[in-house]
Motif scaffolding. Structure first.
Motif, short mmCIF file in Angstrom:
data_model
loop_
_atom_site.label_atom_id
_atom_site.label_comp_id
_atom_site.label_asym_id
_atom_site.label_seq_id
_atom_site.Cartn_x
_atom_site.Cartn_y
_atom_site.Cartn_z
N MET A 120 -7.98 3.16 0.70
CA MET A 120 -6.69 2.61 1.13
C MET A 120 -6.43 0.89 1.23
O MET A 120 -8.04 -0.07 1.87
N LYS A 121 -6.36 0.16 0.32
CA LYS A 121 -5.95 -1.20 -0.26
C LYS A 121 -4.12 -2.03 0.47
O LYS A 121 -3.03 -0.95 0.63
N GLN A 122 -4.32 -2.46 1.36
CA GLN A 122 -3.14 -3.70 2.19
C GLN A 122 -2.64 -3.57 1.07
O GLN A 122 -2.56 -4.60 0.51
N VAL A 123 -1.17 -3.50 0.87
CA VAL A 123 -0.57 -4.54 -0.39
C VAL A 123 0.68 -5.34 -0.04
O VAL A 123 0.66 -5.94 -0.68
N ARG A 124 1.12 -5.17 0.83
CA ARG A 124 1.53 -6.01 1.71
C ARG A 124 2.10 -6.08 3.18
O ARG A 124 1.46 -4.94 3.78
N LYS A 125 2.34 -6.78 3.97
CA LYS A 125 2.41 -6.54 5.71
C LYS A 125 3.16 -5.06 5.20
O LYS A 125 4.39 -5.02 5.25
N GLY A 126 2.83 -3.60 6.27
CA GLY A 126 2.94 -2.55 7.02
C GLY A 126 3.18 -1.73 5.47
O GLY A 126 3.18 -0.95 5.70
N VAL A 127 2.84 -2.43 4.33
CA VAL A 127 2.04 -0.79 3.17
C VAL A 127 1.16 -0.95 2.49
O VAL A 127 0.11 -2.00 2.23
N VAL A 128 0.17 0.15 2.58
CA VAL A 128 -0.74 0.52 1.98
C VAL A 128 -0.77 1.26 1.10
O VAL A 128 0.34 1.91 0.28
N LEU A 129 -1.82 0.59 -0.26
CA LEU A 129 -1.86 1.96 -1.64
C LEU A 129 -2.95 2.68 -1.05
O LEU A 129 -4.31 2.46 -0.77
N ARG A 130 -2.78 4.21 -0.71
CA ARG A 130 -3.49 5.04 -0.28
C ARG A 130 -4.70 5.55 -1.62
O ARG A 130 -5.73 6.04 -1.22
N ARG A 131 -3.55 5.81 -2.93
CA ARG A 131 -4.22 6.61 -3.93
C ARG A 131 -4.12 5.58 -4.88
O ARG A 131 -2.88 5.67 -6.00
N GLU A 132 -4.97 4.70 -5.65
CA GLU A 132 -4.57 3.61 -6.56
C GLU A 132 -3.85 5.14 -8.05
O GLU A 132 -3.56 4.35 -8.37
N ASP A 133 -5.21 5.68 -8.13
CA ASP A 133 -5.11 6.74 -9.38
C ASP A 133 -3.43 7.41 -9.35
O ASP A 133 -2.59 7.59 -10.21
N LEU A 134 -3.10 7.95 -8.09
CA LEU A 134 -1.42 8.66 -8.28
C LEU A 134 -0.75 7.39 -7.60
O LEU A 134 0.38 7.75 -7.82
N HIS A 135 -0.93 6.17 -7.88
CA HIS A 135 0.14 4.68 -7.31
C HIS A 135 0.92 5.64 -5.66
O HIS A 135 1.78 5.30 -5.92
N VAL A 136 0.15 5.98 -4.88
CA VAL A 136 0.65 6.66 -3.68
C VAL A 136 0.29 5.67 -2.78
O VAL A 136 -0.27 5.01 -2.26
N PHE A 137 1.64 4.75 -2.37
CA PHE A 137 1.95 4.16 -1.12
C PHE A 137 2.25 4.41 0.11
O PHE A 137 2.82 5.73 0.18
N GLU A 138 2.21 4.12 0.86
CA GLU A 138 1.78 4.85 2.45
C GLU A 138 2.86 3.62 3.21
O GLU A 138 2.10 2.34 3.58
N VAL A 139 2.84 3.76 4.47
CA VAL A 139 3.15 2.86 5.85
C VAL A 139 2.07 2.68 6.11
O VAL A 139 0.88 3.66 6.64
N ASP A 140 1.67 1.21 6.94
CA ASP A 140 0.68 1.21 7.98
C ASP A 140 0.30 2.16 8.14
O ASP A 140 1.12 3.06 8.94
N PRO A 141 -1.07 2.82 8.11
CA PRO A 141 -1.13 3.67 9.50
C PRO A 141 -1.13 3.16 10.99
O PRO A 141 -0.87 3.55 11.65
N ALA A 142 -0.62 2.26 11.10
CA ALA A 142 -0.94 1.22 12.05
C ALA A 142 0.30 1.04 13.19
O ALA A 142 0.09 0.90 14.25
N LEU A 143 1.02 1.88 11.89
CA LEU A 143 2.46 1.79 12.73
C LEU A 143 2.85 3.13 12.50
O LEU A 143 4.31 3.12 12.82
#
Ligand SMILES: Cc1cc2nc3c(=O)[nH]c(=O)nc-3n(C[C@H](O)[C@H](O)[C@H](O)COP(=O)(O)OP(=O)(O)OC[C@H]3O[C@@H](n4cnc5c(N)ncnc54)[C@H](O)[C@@H]3O)c2cc1C
Lengths: 511, 78
Positions: free
Chosen positions: B1-24
């Motif tokens: 899981m990689k932080q890509v911008r404030k509040g957004v993470v890249l969960r699966r690089e292979d599938l380009h799945v972005f998600e809201v940061d789990p902290a929120l």
């Protein structure tokens, strides 16, 4: 003092007569059937749910059965509310006074396909996706394409006078309906077309053009039981191109240049403002990787014969580039465009002011606004929305879209939409009233800028409806009241919608 | 899981799945397995392909017809 005549409640006697006319299986009084038809997806005062639950649901299959229902309702003066897909965003299908909910979904037959004269005649309970699946093997296509395409239904499209994503090429619902069969509130069955009575003639000068009167009435003047619709060749090719801009002003000017290009295959021009792009970068996978310099987006789509689409694409690209647009790539363009036909995938979550995620319902406030007023409307609507967010903390601003709205051409007026998330679970009477006041302020701004309260959903909801007499102040609303009283003497058909309860206020001097 | 911008993470690089940061996401926690996520992404693409075919016989891309680049800003290789 003015008194208001409201319809009567549904009694056991009414239910017994409905069962005798339709058969027991088409008359449902169970809670499940009634709860499922109480609200629509638009924000709802959930704390007052029971006030809007219908007493009985009827599921007719023919115009004669609809006629029988309306005759019974007239005899006992009980309300009848037509409901199609129940996806309308202006509460048209919400029973304000309970009563009989007339669900048209069982009226879903295709009556005739006429490939020689390019028409299809259907019952109103069919949806466009199913109709187009039936039409595809014949190479023809019915191009009414709302963002609720897989779920909204032809009767509701006619009831709202809907807007289509590709309407700037193919026309909107009202342009695609050739003729209608309608059951009047008093039970008579009539056939209406563009003047005269010829069901397949598109343009006539005989008599009054009564067809249009029954489009966009939100089921207040009659129940549509059959429609003859326009057919087009299924497009050989589609091309969607999305462009990014470094400022809203640049994107706005580019929208003007693209929409006045004169390209015949141009089906849509859609402008996304900075707040929309910011929202998409926050919550939509396709937009997250976009660099920060992209502040606004313009989406375009071409449909038609392949040679024409290819030639138009060159001109489109040139205009977009010359006006500051940067192409956003094939994947985003094609993928996002395909997803626009089904915005039920809109995330049903939003953010509290601290960024925390909560479940939110989606409100799409729409208006029809002329091109020159778009920047000012954008500023005002955001100011209003942000003020309420600061004060109440249960709303979220999801940004604005501006869609070409003129049938068969892209210029002129735009369907303007601000998307607002609402945390419904936190609603109480105070915050609900705050919400209605927010809507009122947005509506006032629309009228100040020579706009119309709604481009496609209708103006039935509180916060909109009370402004219909203001918008139609030059005699239009007075005429509407007279027509409503004439056709629906007992106020049984979708009563109080469009502020038409005023048609029945018994005042000195009123007929 | 990689932080890509404030509040957004890249969960699966292979599938380009972005998600809201789990902290929120503390009020609405989500637990989607990798298999389920891959299925959702695959189905979404199939659905969009179906939509294209439903509305027109052929999808033409701007990069096929003009000098426009096929990849947009923000995409790998742009
Ligand atoms: C995700 C989403 C996206 C949307 N995008 C668009 C869009 O792009 N364009 C657009 O125009 N709208 C859009 N809408 C709104 C909605 O889908 C439309 O207003 C649609 O036209 C309503 O159709 P329906 O079948 O759901 O009708 P309903 O909501 O059931 O009814 C709408 C109105 O029509 C009346 N009615 C229904 N049947 C009849 C009949 N047989 N005779 C007379 N009156 C009748 C009802 O009483 C009601 O007043 C969207 C909604 C959603 C949820």
């Amino acid at each position: 003092m003015a008194t208001l005549t409201l319809p009567n409640p549904v009694t056991d006697k009414v239910i017994a007569e409905l069962e005798a006319a339709l058969g027991k299986d088409k008359v449902r009084t169970d809670l499940g059937a009634r709860i499922a038809r109480t609200r629509v997806p638009a924000p709802f005062p959930v704390h007052r749910f029971a006030e809007y639950m219908p007493d009985v649901v009827v599921l007719p299959e023919t115009a004669e059965e609809v006629s029988a229902i309306l005759r019974i309702a007239n005899q006992y003066r009980v309300p009848v509310v037509p409901r199609a897909g129940g996806t309308g965003l202006a509460d048209g299908a919400v029973p304000l006074h309970k009563g009989i909910l007339l669900d048209i979904k069982k009226m879903n037959k295709i009556i005739e396909l006429d490939l020689i004269n390019r028409t299809v005649t259907v019952q109103p309970g069919l949806n466009m996706l199913k109709l187009n699946e039936f039409l595809a093997p014949y190479g023809v296509f019915y191009p009414d394409d709302p963002a609720s395409y897989p779920v909204s239904i032809i009767g509701g499209r006619i009831g709202t006078s809907g807007w289509s994503l590709i309407g700037s090429r193919y026309g909107h619902t009202r342009d695609l309906v050739i003729s209608l069969q309608v059951v009047l509130p008093t039970g008579e069955i009539v056939r209406l077309s563009d003047g005269g009575g010829a069901p397949k003639v598109r343009k006539a000068s005989t008599g009054y053009n009564l067809k249009q009167l029954f489009i966009g009435t939100q089921g207040t003047l009659g129940v549509v039981t059959e429609a003859t619709l326009e057919l087009f060749p299924k497009p050989e090719a589609e091309l969607a191109a999305f462009f990014g801009y470094e400022s809203f002003d640049e994107a706005y000017r580019s929208t003007g240049a693209l929409s006045t290009s004169g390209l015949g295959t141009l089906a849509a021009v859609i402008l996304f403002d900075e707040r929309k792009v910011e929202y998409l970068r926050r919550d939509d996978e396709a937009y997250i990787p976009l660099p920060e310099r992209i502040k606004a987006v313009v989406a375009t789509a071409l449909y038609g014969v392949e040679e024409e689409v290819r030639a138009a694409a060159n001109r489109l690209f040139r205009i977009a580039k010359e006006t500051g647009g940067e192409y956003l790539g094939d994947e985003l363009s094609a993928g996002d465009w395909a997803s626009r036909h089904d915005r039920y995938a809109t995330p049903l979550h939003g953010r509290l002011p601290d960024g925390t995620v909560v479940p939110m319902s989606w409100h799409c406030e729409d208006a029809a606004i002329i091109y020159s007023e778009l920047p000012a409307i954008k500023q005002k609507w955001h100011e209003i929305t942000d003020r309420y967010i600061r004060q109440y903390g249960i709303f979220d601003n999801w940004g604005m879209f501006f869609y070409s709205n003129n049938p068969y051409k892209g210029w002129g007026d735009y369907l303007v939409e601000i998307d607002i998330g609402i945390w419904e679970q936190a609603l109480n009477e105070e915050t609900w009233q705050a919400w209605v006041n927010l809507k009122r302020e947005i509506t006032r701004a629309t009228l100040e800028h020579q706009g119309s309260i709604s481009a496609c959903h209708g103006a039935c909801r509180e916060g909109d409806a009370e402004f219909i007499p203001v918008e139609m102040h030059e005699g239009g609303f007075e005429l509407m009241k007279k027509i409503k009283r004439l056709l629906d003497p007992n106020n049984i058909l979708n009563p109080s919608k469009n502020y038409l309860h005023l048609a029945y206020v018994d005042e000195e001097g009123a007929p | 899981m990689k932080q890509v911008r404030k509040g957004v993470v890249l969960r699966r690089e292979d599938l380009h799945v972005f998600e809201v940061d789990p902290a929120l996401m503390s009020r609405v926690p989500q637990d989607v397995t990798d298999i389920e996520q891959a299925r959702i992404v695959k189905n979404r693409w199939e659905y969009l392909d179906w939509m294209h075919r439903h509305f027109a016989h052929k999808t033409v891309l701007l990069s096929e017809v003009t000098a426009a680049p096929s990849q947009g800003p923000g995409q790998a290789g742009h």
